[in-house]
Write an enzyme that holds these catalytic residues in place. Sequence first.
Site, PDB file in Angstrom:
ATOM      1  N   ARG A 154      -9.353 -18.300  -9.923  1.00  0.00           N
ATOM      2  CA  ARG A 154     -10.077 -18.608  -8.797  1.00  0.00           C
ATOM      3  C   ARG A 154     -10.312 -19.905  -8.426  1.00  0.00           C
ATOM      4  NH1 ARG A 154     -12.457 -15.503 -13.117  1.00  0.00           N
ATOM      5  NH2 ARG A 154     -13.010 -13.669 -12.780  1.00  0.00           N
TER       6      ARG A 154
ATOM      7  N   LYS B  27     -15.502 -17.575 -15.480  1.00  0.00           N
ATOM      8  CA  LYS B  27     -16.407 -16.710 -14.989  1.00  0.00           C
ATOM      9  C   LYS B  27     -17.094 -16.040 -16.704  1.00  0.00           C
ATOM     10  CE  LYS B  27     -17.687 -13.322 -11.927  1.00  0.00           C
ATOM     11  NZ  LYS B  27     -17.326 -12.416 -10.665  1.00  0.00           N
TER      12      LYS B  27
ATOM     13  N   HIS C  73      -8.806 -16.980  -2.082  1.00  0.00           N
ATOM     14  CA  HIS C  73      -8.994 -15.714  -3.272  1.00  0.00           C
ATOM     15  C   HIS C  73      -8.205 -14.621  -2.988  1.00  0.00           C
ATOM     16  CE1 HIS C  73     -11.339 -14.335  -6.685  1.00  0.00           C
ATOM     17  NE2 HIS C  73     -11.309 -13.250  -6.114  1.00  0.00           N
TER      18      HIS C  73
ATOM     19  N   ARG D 129      -5.240 -14.743  -5.377  1.00  0.00           N
ATOM     20  CA  ARG D 129      -5.607 -14.174  -6.663  1.00  0.00           C
ATOM     21  C   ARG D 129      -5.322 -12.988  -6.690  1.00  0.00           C
ATOM     22  NH1 ARG D 129      -8.549 -14.643 -11.572  1.00  0.00           N
ATOM     23  NH2 ARG D 129      -9.986 -12.942 -11.968  1.00  0.00           N
TER      24      ARG D 129
ATOM     25  N   HIS E 216     -10.897 -10.516 -16.650  1.00  0.00           N
ATOM     26  CA  HIS E 216     -11.655  -9.390 -16.344  1.00  0.00           C
ATOM     27  C   HIS E 216     -12.131  -8.781 -17.736  1.00  0.00           C
ATOM     28  CE1 HIS E 216      -9.762  -8.373 -12.171  1.00  0.00           C
ATOM     29  NE2 HIS E 216     -10.546  -9.456 -12.040  1.00  0.00           N
TER      30      HIS E 216
ATOM     31  N   TYR F  19      -6.349  -2.823  -8.311  1.00  0.00           N
ATOM     32  CA  TYR F  19      -5.053  -3.250  -7.864  1.00  0.00           C
ATOM     33  C   TYR F  19      -4.045  -2.028  -7.630  1.00  0.00           C
ATOM     34  CZ  TYR F  19      -6.992  -7.757  -8.178  1.00  0.00           C
ATOM     35  OH  TYR F  19      -7.868  -8.967  -8.204  1.00  0.00           O
TER      36      TYR F  19
END
Length: 298
Positions: A154, A179, A243, A246, A269, A278
């Site tokens: 990120r 995050k 972004h 990424r 994640h 994805y």
Amino acid sequence: MNVTNTPMTSVINQIASKPEYQLAMDLMLQKLILKKYSQNTIKTYLHMFKQFLLYMHPMPLHQVATAHIMHYHKELITKRKVSSSYQNQSINAIKFYIEKVLNLPKVSYDFCRPRKSKTLPKVLSLDEVARILDNTHNIKHKTILSVIYGCGLRISECINLKIEDIDSSNMRVWVRNAKGKKDRITLLSPTLLEQLRAYYTIYKPKHWLFEGVNSKQYSVSSIRQVFNRSKKKARVNIPATVHTLRHSFATHLLDNGTNLRYIQKLLGHSSSKTTEIYTHVSTTNLTNIISPFEMLSK
């Protein structure tokens, strides 16, 4: 009460005229800081909560009920036509005040959240990524974009990198306090390491890996400007942002046969469902599927 756009000076005056409101804002800021929320989240939550207080003005806070909160968000949708993201951020901010500042139980505030739109992430092809990087001629700028793509970061994670986070002995990059306040490890390719060393030789950063004026962190807005200029020079016309690099990192790994579980870990994640998106944009998965239309002639 209304949710029309009000000048900021009027908002400040109305909040200041109610000591109870100002105290609520101060307590919320204090709690956000103590819980080590990011600066972006603090800014967003305070803004959203301030807008809610403006809507409730001059009602005493102890009289505010769930019905008022629900009605406020209904008006945000019907009158201001705000996005689902805006509405969710507003709900999260108010819930934070109720649950973390006032320490009231969560179960008492069952807000109706908007359904998120099922949009797929934009993804660049390998050729498009290469063209963008080739059209980024400043070595610092090129290295920043290369690190974001090559490590699947990120933009905030990139500017928070420190020199010691580049672990060349084990060919990995430490992403710290990302995050969700989690650390993780991601890839460091040999080619990217060579580029980082060339960049370091020229710029010699002191603390942050990428530094701006007075050795401070490089700014997010500057990175976005660099990306947009390079994208334009490369004549990449899809609506991509920083972004997107990424998203492209994850999709290209999947195209190359990398297990989805490993990609989840590299991206940081918490849920595999987030990473599974994805599979919907992977070109390899599509090209390996034969349409039943091909079977008709057989």
